[in-house]
Structures are given as structure tokens and as C-alpha cells.
Design an enzyme around this catalytic site. Structure first.
Site, PDB file in Angstrom:
ATOM      1  N   GLY A  46       0.827  -1.143  -0.340  1.00 17.98           N
ATOM      2  CA  GLY A  46      -0.060  -0.068   0.387  1.00 17.98           C
ATOM      3  C   GLY A  46       1.187   0.910  -0.117  1.00 17.98           C
ATOM      4  O   GLY A  46       1.789   1.242   0.451  1.00 17.98           O
ATOM      5  N   GLN A  51       3.023   9.803   1.414  1.00 21.53           N
ATOM      6  CA  GLN A  51       3.973   8.708   1.656  1.00 21.53           C
ATOM      7  C   GLN A  51       5.226   9.937  -0.034  1.00 21.53           C
ATOM      8  O   GLN A  51       6.177   9.298   0.405  1.00 21.53           O
ATOM      9  CB  GLN A  51       4.243   7.770   1.916  1.00 21.53           C
ATOM     10  CG  GLN A  51       3.195   7.251   2.451  1.00 21.53           C
ATOM     11  CD  GLN A  51       3.041   5.659   2.913  1.00 21.53           C
ATOM     12  OE1 GLN A  51       2.271   5.000   2.562  1.00 21.53           O
ATOM     13  NE2 GLN A  51       3.753   5.008   3.216  1.00 21.53           N
ATOM     14  N   CYS A  93       5.525  -0.664   6.859  1.00 19.31           N
ATOM     15  CA  CYS A  93       5.448   0.841   6.565  1.00 19.31           C
ATOM     16  C   CYS A  93       6.466   1.311   5.853  1.00 19.31           C
ATOM     17  O   CYS A  93       7.597   1.172   6.605  1.00 19.31           O
ATOM     18  CB  CYS A  93       4.989   1.788   7.899  1.00 19.31           C
ATOM     19  SG  CYS A  93       4.561   3.468   7.201  1.00 19.31           S
ATOM     20  N   LEU A  94       6.382   1.299   4.668  1.00 17.71           N
ATOM     21  CA  LEU A  94       7.747   1.932   4.250  1.00 17.71           C
ATOM     22  C   LEU A  94       8.117   3.453   4.312  1.00 17.71           C
ATOM     23  O   LEU A  94       9.460   3.276   4.375  1.00 17.71           O
ATOM     24  CB  LEU A  94       6.918   2.089   2.293  1.00 17.71           C
ATOM     25  CG  LEU A  94       6.284   1.068   1.345  1.00 17.71           C
ATOM     26  CD1 LEU A  94       5.728   1.286   0.409  1.00 17.71           C
ATOM     27  CD2 LEU A  94       7.561  -0.199   1.911  1.00 17.71           C
ATOM     28  N   HIS A 135      -4.588   1.142   7.345  1.00 12.18           N
ATOM     29  CA  HIS A 135      -3.206   2.005   7.664  1.00 12.18           C
ATOM     30  C   HIS A 135      -2.865   3.271   6.430  1.00 12.18           C
ATOM     31  O   HIS A 135      -2.229   4.184   6.806  1.00 12.18           O
ATOM     32  CB  HIS A 135      -2.202   0.537   7.301  1.00 12.18           C
ATOM     33  CG  HIS A 135      -1.231   1.326   7.105  1.00 12.18           C
ATOM     34  ND1 HIS A 135      -0.131   0.538   8.386  1.00 12.18           N
ATOM     35  CD2 HIS A 135       0.101   2.120   6.578  1.00 12.18           C
ATOM     36  CE1 HIS A 135       0.998   1.381   8.158  1.00 12.18           C
ATOM     37  NE2 HIS A 135       0.349   2.175   6.941  1.00 12.18           N
ATOM     38  N   GLU A 136      -3.846   3.133   5.371  1.00  6.20           N
ATOM     39  CA  GLU A 136      -3.053   4.382   4.512  1.00  6.20           C
ATOM     40  C   GLU A 136      -4.178   5.053   4.653  1.00  6.20           C
ATOM     41  O   GLU A 136      -3.392   6.038   4.659  1.00  6.20           O
ATOM     42  CB  GLU A 136      -3.507   3.010   2.948  1.00  6.20           C
ATOM     43  CG  GLU A 136      -2.548   2.123   2.447  1.00  6.20           C
ATOM     44  CD  GLU A 136      -0.990   2.622   2.440  1.00  6.20           C
ATOM     45  OE1 GLU A 136      -0.922   3.589   2.122  1.00  6.20           O
ATOM     46  OE2 GLU A 136      -0.718   1.665   3.018  1.00  6.20           O
ATOM     47  N   HIS A 139      -2.744   7.507   6.623  1.00  7.63           N
ATOM     48  CA  HIS A 139      -1.449   8.519   6.224  1.00  7.63           C
ATOM     49  C   HIS A 139      -2.492   9.929   5.327  1.00  7.63           C
ATOM     50  O   HIS A 139      -1.423  10.791   5.495  1.00  7.63           O
ATOM     51  CB  HIS A 139      -1.405   7.999   5.129  1.00  7.63           C
ATOM     52  CG  HIS A 139       0.256   6.660   5.547  1.00  7.63           C
ATOM     53  ND1 HIS A 139       1.548   7.356   6.509  1.00  7.63           N
ATOM     54  CD2 HIS A 139       0.561   5.767   5.319  1.00  7.63           C
ATOM     55  CE1 HIS A 139       2.264   6.485   6.723  1.00  7.63           C
ATOM     56  NE2 HIS A 139       1.597   4.785   6.671  1.00  7.63           N
TER      57      HIS A 139
HETATM   58 NI    NI Z   1       2.357   3.457   5.704  1.00  2.24          NI
END
Ligand code: NI
Length: 171
Positions: A46, A51, A93-94, A135-136, A139
Site C-alpha cells: 500500500g 508518502q 510501513c515504507l 493504515h493507508e 496516512h
Molecule cells: Ni504506511
């Protein structure tokens, strides 16, 4: 297509609230394509626009990595309209390299959004897809999963990041 730079904690852009997408135009389509390539290259399941430094409300999700056959979702202005139950599972998470931790989430969610053509969609999700959507969408409000883990683990992670920024001078 170019891969985009994934912003990492403590980049302040990750803490800002993203604004609604008002127009779905060619530049948004290009950005979506670049985000899809960036997510698969990472690899990740995701990616939310903040991000990659874009403070607009859209996310890309594909939890199919491995065995399940879940499609690629591109969701514009997504909203969680219902939540049910609870699940606890490990997240990464990236934007938070080297952090993995259990997070409590709703077990099932319904998300309403627009797809990349501007058509309204409703997704009923459970398990990993429900977790990833929550989660996304977090963000988009400047919320990171590190906010939902044990305070001790969070402090250790912050300390580790501070230390690596001091040593490496940042990246
Ligand atoms: Ni994330």
C-alpha cells in the site's frame, strides 16, 4: 516511468493532513501510475500520496503479494463508513524502515471512495485488506502506525532514527 522518492519518518510531510482531490486530470493519472510502480518496486502492499510528498487524499493498495487474488485498488478521497470487530496483526510501513509491530485495527471495514475514473466505489474488506486500508487512510490524516504501538517500542524506534540521522547525516 520514474520511481518516486518515498518520504521517511521524521519527514514532516508525513504528519500533515492531506486535502481532498478536486479534479481527476492527466497529471493525477501520471502520479497514480508512478505511485503504483513505486509501490511494487519497494515492494509494498500500500502507498498513500503523502508518502511521496503529495498532500492529496488518494491511496494505492494491492495485498495480493503471495497467494491471495486481491485486485489493485486506486482509491480517491477514501472514507471509512463502517467498522466492525477487532484484529491484531503485525504492520510495517515504507515510511518507517525497520519497524514492525502489532497494531489493533477493526476486523472489517466498509470504505467508500472514487476510483481513478471518478466512479464511486464501495469496498467491504476484512483481514489484511481491511488492515491495509485503515493504515493507508490514516496516512491521509498524518497518522502513522508507530502512534498505535507500545510507547516503549515507539521511543526505542525514535531513538534509533535520531542516532542514524546523526551518524549518516540523513538520506
Ligand atoms: Ni504506511
Amino acid at each position: 516511468m520514474p520511481l518516486l522518492e518515498i518520504r521517511e519518518y521524521p519527514d514532516p510531510v508525513l504528519r500533515r493532513k492531506a486535502l481532498s482531490v478536486e479534479t481527476i486530470d492527466d497529471s493525477l493519472q501520471r502520479l497514480i501510475d508512478d505511485m503504483i510502480d513505486t509501490m511494487y518496486a519497494a515492494p509494498g502492499i500500500g502507498l498513500a500520496a503523502p508518502q511521496v510528498g503529495v498532500l492529496r487524499r488518494f491511496i494505492i493498495v494491492d495485498v495480493s503479494a503471495g497467494e491471495t487474488s486481491s485486485p489493485l485498488y486506486v482509491l480517491i478521497n477514501p472514507e471509512i463508513v463502517s467498522r466492525e470487530g477487532e484484529q491484531v496483526g503485525e504492520e510495517g510501513c515504507l515510511s518507517l524502515p525497520e519497524l514492525n509491530s502489532d497494531v489493533a485495527r477493526a476486523a472489517r471495514v466498509t470504505v467508500r471512495a472514487l476510483d481513478r475514473t471518478g466512479a464511486p466505489v464501495a469496498i467491504e474488506a476484512e483481514d489484511l485488506l481491511a488492515r491495509c486500508l485503515q493504515h493507508e487512510i490514516d496516512h491521509l490524516d498524518g497518522v502513522l502506525f508507530m502512534d498505535k504501538i507500545s510507547p516503549l517500542k515507539r521511543e526505542l524506534y525514535k531513538r534509533k532514527v535520531r542516532k542514524s540521522l546523526k551518524v549518516g547525516g540523513g538520506a
